[in-house]
Scaffold this motif. Structure first.
Motif, short mmCIF file in Angstrom:
data_model
loop_
_atom_site.label_atom_id
_atom_site.label_comp_id
_atom_site.label_asym_id
_atom_site.label_seq_id
_atom_site.Cartn_x
_atom_site.Cartn_y
_atom_site.Cartn_z
N CYS A 112 -6.54 -1.69 -0.17
CA CYS A 112 -6.23 -2.61 1.56
C CYS A 112 -6.53 -1.74 2.71
O CYS A 112 -7.08 -1.88 3.57
N TRP A 113 -5.66 -0.13 1.91
CA TRP A 113 -5.44 0.59 2.78
C TRP A 113 -4.56 0.41 4.04
O TRP A 113 -4.63 1.39 4.82
N GLU A 114 -3.56 -0.74 4.14
CA GLU A 114 -3.10 -0.93 5.21
C GLU A 114 -1.44 -0.80 4.37
O GLU A 114 -0.59 -0.68 5.49
N CYS A 115 -1.27 -1.40 3.21
CA CYS A 115 -0.10 -1.70 3.05
C CYS A 115 0.92 -0.80 2.95
O CYS A 115 0.19 0.65 2.96
N CYS B 23 -1.10 -1.36 -4.83
CA CYS B 23 -1.60 -2.15 -3.68
C CYS B 23 -1.62 -3.78 -4.44
O CYS B 23 -1.90 -3.61 -4.96
N PRO B 24 -0.84 -4.50 -3.46
CA PRO B 24 -0.33 -5.42 -4.18
C PRO B 24 -2.03 -6.81 -3.83
O PRO B 24 -2.33 -7.49 -4.32
N CYS C 79 -0.43 2.00 -0.17
CA CYS C 79 -1.81 2.66 0.11
C CYS C 79 -1.71 3.82 1.19
O CYS C 79 -1.95 5.01 1.05
ZN ZN Z 1 -3.09 -1.80 0.01
#
Ligand code: ZN
Ligand code: NAD
Length: 360
Positions: free
Chosen positions: A99-102, A113-114, A105
């Protein structure tokens, strides 16, 4: 252009353990992705599990899905936002789209990353088809000197590369590798490249150990399941010779008996690096390990591995990685490829679709 008119044959499985190939529509090109003409895809043991057992752990085949996550191919369409790829680029596909946001990440540990959407792992469709779209962020250019067959091996080599970076073997460190499947053999190539020596490889099957020896790993132990963990550990230590007790074990079977044997084969203060996946709970002599300060480390998939694995493979640092590939099928025979991979009597190690077979 002629090739683009070919049917987009895709390989499906469902929860009733059926496997079939069906023509799909040509994929839409997402603004941040590319459409890839897939030229080589390897089959992974996990896919045989999804087909034959319908699940791995909690991850179940609930609805029909397209398998495939070890692929390389050529860019045939480029999304409007994508600046760093052009039609014709040769790429290896990193299958885990994160996701590049959690938190994980952002920490760079994006393998954790979940929200990952992993190609060919429920519920996400995979790359075992002629044309697939994929986010550009998870495409990696390959040099002209690198074949698509090798481009598709970057995935299993990345599993091994990640495990090597987690354990960091040093020049001359004695290493045990338990299991000589595609992952164990890739692990051996990576550990050798990192300087580990000697490397002792175990397996239950003679053909796999034969393959290991052909790849230059002479020190092999054929495991007899009648041995207890101490007997197996002693066999390993005896094989490696005096003064050469393994300080690092890459466990690549997931079998409880093999993990236990590795615990006892290791030198005091050594490290068990668990790569293999087996039963959800496995009993190990944790206290006994504690009194010997044996470290236990895990490794899951990979992060930031594609560019470096491509570089190392292309430079020949791992040796001839194509020795891992024992069978190759044209795309029209993908079901046969899966049957060959699942049939132990076929003695397959890595089965690929495409790759060295002239097709598409
Ligand atoms: Zn993530
Ligand atoms: P594989 O089944 O082809 O190879 C496993 C090998 O272990 C086989 O050759 C088998 O004969 C051997 N083996 C089984 N029991 C043994 C024992 N008691 N002693 C010695 N050898 C034994 O599987 P693979 O594709 O090579 O993958 C290996 C493992 O790695 C699997 O468990 C897989 O799920 C896991 N894996 C983990 C990751 C990760 O990110 N950690 C990624 C990919 C695969």
């Amino acid at each position: 252009t002629e090739a683009l008119k070919k049917p987009n044959l895709a390989l499906w499985v469902n929860k009733e353990h059926q496997i079939w190939q069906k023509e799909e529509a040509f994929p839409e090109c997402p603004p941040d992705g590319c459409v890839i003409h897939v030229k080589a895809t390897g089959i992974c043991g996990s896919e045989i599990h999804f087909w034959k057992r319908g699940a791995i752990g909690d991850c179940c085949v609930t609805h029909p899905i397209i398998l495939g996550h070890e692929s390389a191919g050529q860019v045939v369409q480029v999304g409007e936002n994508v600046k760093n790829f052009v039609v014709g680029d040769r790429v290896s596909i990193e299958p885990g789209v994160t996701c590049w946001e959690c938190e994980m990440c952002l920490k760079g540990r994006y393998n954790l990353c979940p929200k990952v959407q992993f190609s060919g792992t429920p519920p996400s469709d995979g790359t075992m088809r002629r044309f697939v779209s994929h986010p550009a962020r998870f495409l990696h250019k390959m040099p002209d000197t690198m074949s698509y067959a090798i481009g598709a091996l970057v995935e299993p080599l990345s599993v091994a590369y990640n495990a090597v970076t987690r354990a960091a073997p040093y020049l001359g460190q004695p290493v045990l590798i338990a299991g000589a499947g595609p992952i164990g053999l890739a692990m051996a190539l990576c550990a050798r490249a990192a300087g580990a020596h000697p490397i002792c490889i175990t397996d239950l099957e003679e053909n796999r150990l034969q393959q290991a020896r052909e790849m230059g790993f002479e020190m092999t132990v054929k495991i007899d399941l009648a041995w207890d963990r101490h007997q197996t550990a002693k066999r390993v230590r005896d094989t490696m010779g005096p003064g050469c007790v393994p300080q690092l074990a890459f466990e690549c079977t997931g079998a409880g008996s093999s993990i236990n044997a590795a615990c006892y084969a290791l030198e005091d203060g050594g490290t068990l690096l668990q790569v293999g996946c087996g039963a959800p709970e496995i009993s190990i002599p944790l206290m006994a390990m504690g009194f010997r300060e044996v470290n236990i480390i895990t490794s899951f998939r990979y992060t930031q591995s594609w560019p470096v694995v491509i570089r190392l493979t292309d430079a020949g640092i791992f040796g001839d990685v194509t020795k891992l590939i024992t069978h190759t099928f044209p795309i029209e025979q993908t079901v046969d490829a899966f049957e060959t991979c699942a049939d132990r009597s076929k003695l397959a190690i890595k089965v690929q679709v495409g790759g060295s077979v002239p097709y598409q």
